[in-house]
Scaffold this active site. Structure first.
Site, PDB file in Angstrom:
ATOM      1  N   SER A  39      -7.084   5.264   2.130  1.00 22.84           N
ATOM      2  CA  SER A  39      -7.527   5.653   0.786  1.00 22.84           C
ATOM      3  C   SER A  39      -8.325   6.952   0.804  1.00 22.84           C
ATOM      4  O   SER A  39      -8.926   7.330   1.824  1.00 22.84           O
ATOM      5  CB  SER A  39      -8.369   4.530   0.175  1.00 22.84           C
ATOM      6  OG  SER A  39      -7.625   3.331   0.147  1.00 22.84           O
TER       7      SER A  39
HETATM    8  N1  SAM Z   1      -8.168  -0.169   3.867  1.00 20.66           N
HETATM    9  C1  SAM Z   1      -7.159   0.656   4.464  1.00 20.66           C
HETATM   10  C2  SAM Z   1      -7.720   1.800   5.262  1.00 20.66           C
HETATM   11  O1  SAM Z   1      -8.948   1.988   5.289  1.00 20.66           O
HETATM   12  O2  SAM Z   1      -6.909   2.486   5.900  1.00 20.66           O
HETATM   13  C3  SAM Z   1      -6.169   1.161   3.452  1.00 20.66           C
HETATM   14  C4  SAM Z   1      -5.267   0.079   3.004  1.00 20.66           C
HETATM   15  S1  SAM Z   1      -3.729   0.521   2.282  1.00 20.66           S
HETATM   16  C5  SAM Z   1      -4.205   1.368   0.823  1.00 20.66           C
HETATM   17  C6  SAM Z   1      -3.224  -1.113   1.761  1.00 20.66           C
HETATM   18  C7  SAM Z   1      -2.885  -2.036   2.891  1.00 20.66           C
HETATM   19  O3  SAM Z   1      -2.690  -3.330   2.364  1.00 20.66           O
HETATM   20  C8  SAM Z   1      -1.585  -1.677   3.627  1.00 20.66           C
HETATM   21  O4  SAM Z   1      -1.832  -1.483   4.983  1.00 20.66           O
HETATM   22  C9  SAM Z   1      -0.687  -2.879   3.374  1.00 20.66           C
HETATM   23  O5  SAM Z   1       0.178  -3.178   4.449  1.00 20.66           O
HETATM   24  C10 SAM Z   1      -1.719  -3.974   3.150  1.00 20.66           C
HETATM   25  N2  SAM Z   1      -1.255  -5.161   2.430  1.00 20.66           N
HETATM   26  C11 SAM Z   1      -0.465  -5.253   1.330  1.00 20.66           C
HETATM   27  N3  SAM Z   1      -0.303  -6.552   0.983  1.00 20.66           N
HETATM   28  C12 SAM Z   1      -1.011  -7.288   1.875  1.00 20.66           C
HETATM   29  C13 SAM Z   1      -1.242  -8.691   2.054  1.00 20.66           C
HETATM   30  N4  SAM Z   1      -0.741  -9.614   1.238  1.00 20.66           N
HETATM   31  N5  SAM Z   1      -2.024  -9.080   3.080  1.00 20.66           N
HETATM   32  C14 SAM Z   1      -2.559  -8.181   3.924  1.00 20.66           C
HETATM   33  N6  SAM Z   1      -2.378  -6.842   3.821  1.00 20.66           N
HETATM   34  C15 SAM Z   1      -1.621  -6.402   2.799  1.00 20.66           C
END
Ligand code: SAM
Length: 207
Positions: free
Chosen positions: A52
């Site tokens: 993000s």
């Molecule tokens: N917090 C992260 C960082 O600091 O890099 C950024 C996260 S990214 C915007 C969103 C993440 O949510 C992705 O890596 C995606 O694979 C994960 N995601 C989506 N649905 C999910 C779920 N049901 N459970 C766990 N992770 C999930």
């Protein structure tokens, strides 16, 4: 980055400012994008996912109103950057990622950087993580169609849940508090996150 993007935009929390000054963001982005690591935007981290925008990380962290003794759950580990920022502030961070390769990469990096208070799980974070509940704060870093019921259940009384709610592209960053067992909702601002997939998120690529 911290002066121009975070303090300038009104983030006052000293704990958030210190944490973001400390965590080396460039190590959490792919080598080929390192020169852009401190830019005012999100960046790809592989597998179609993103780290993000720095301001978004600061804002969401500040909205959690954290205390040093807190236990926090993050949904969407991604690069591990947000987990590291949280780990600078609170006692324990549990974080769930659904993509194994991202979880493994984040785990290696966080270990290398010496974070001993971050615990990574692979799985469907839309169901929360009952084993370590309840949490003082829950941070969802992917866009959800609604507030996943298990996440609200796994919040402590007076706990805070920060989550983007909306459609697959556009959401509203939403703050939820549990007060006397009831859900108190506050809309913060519009945002864009990758979709939260899973039982309490979006079901597949087209829904
Ligand atoms: N917090 C992260 C960082 O600091 O890099 C950024 C996260 S990214 C915007 C969103 C993440 O949510 C992705 O890596 C995606 O694979 C994960 N995601 C989506 N649905 C999910 C779920 N049901 N459970 C766990 N992770 C999930």
């Amino acid at each position: 980055m911290v002066e121009e993007q975070i303090v300038f935009r009104g983030i006052k929390s000293q704990q958030v400012i210190s944490a973001m000054l400390k965590v080396p963001r460039h190590l959490f982005v792919p080598l080929s994008l390192r020169y852009e690591a401190y830019g005012d935007y999100p960046l790809p981290v592989g597998e179609g996912q993103t780290i993000s925008q720095p301001y978004m990380v600061a804002e969401m962290t500040a909205d959690l109103e954290l205390k040093s003794e807190d236990k926090v759950l993050e949904i969407g580990t991604g690069s591990g950057y947000q987990s590291a920022v949280l780990a600078e502030i609170v006692k324990k961070v549990f974080t769930i990622e659904k993509i194994v390769s991202l979880a493994n990469k984040a785990e290696l990096l966080l270990q290398k950087l010496g974070y001993k208070n971050v615990f990574i799980e692979v799985g469907d974070g839309s169901q929360g993580l009952q084993a370590h509940a309840p949490y003082d704060g829950i941070l969802v870093t992917a866009g959800a169609p609604q507030i996943p019921e298990p996440l609200f259940k796994q919040l402590k009384e007076e706990g805070r849940l920060i989550i983007p709610i909306g459609d697959r592209i556009f959401q509203t960053l939403t703050k939820v508090k549990k007060i006397k067992g009831k859900l108190i909702k506050e809309k913060l601002f519009d945002c864009m996150f990758v979709p939260l997939l899973g039982t309490y998120g979006w079901r597949n690529g087209s829904e």
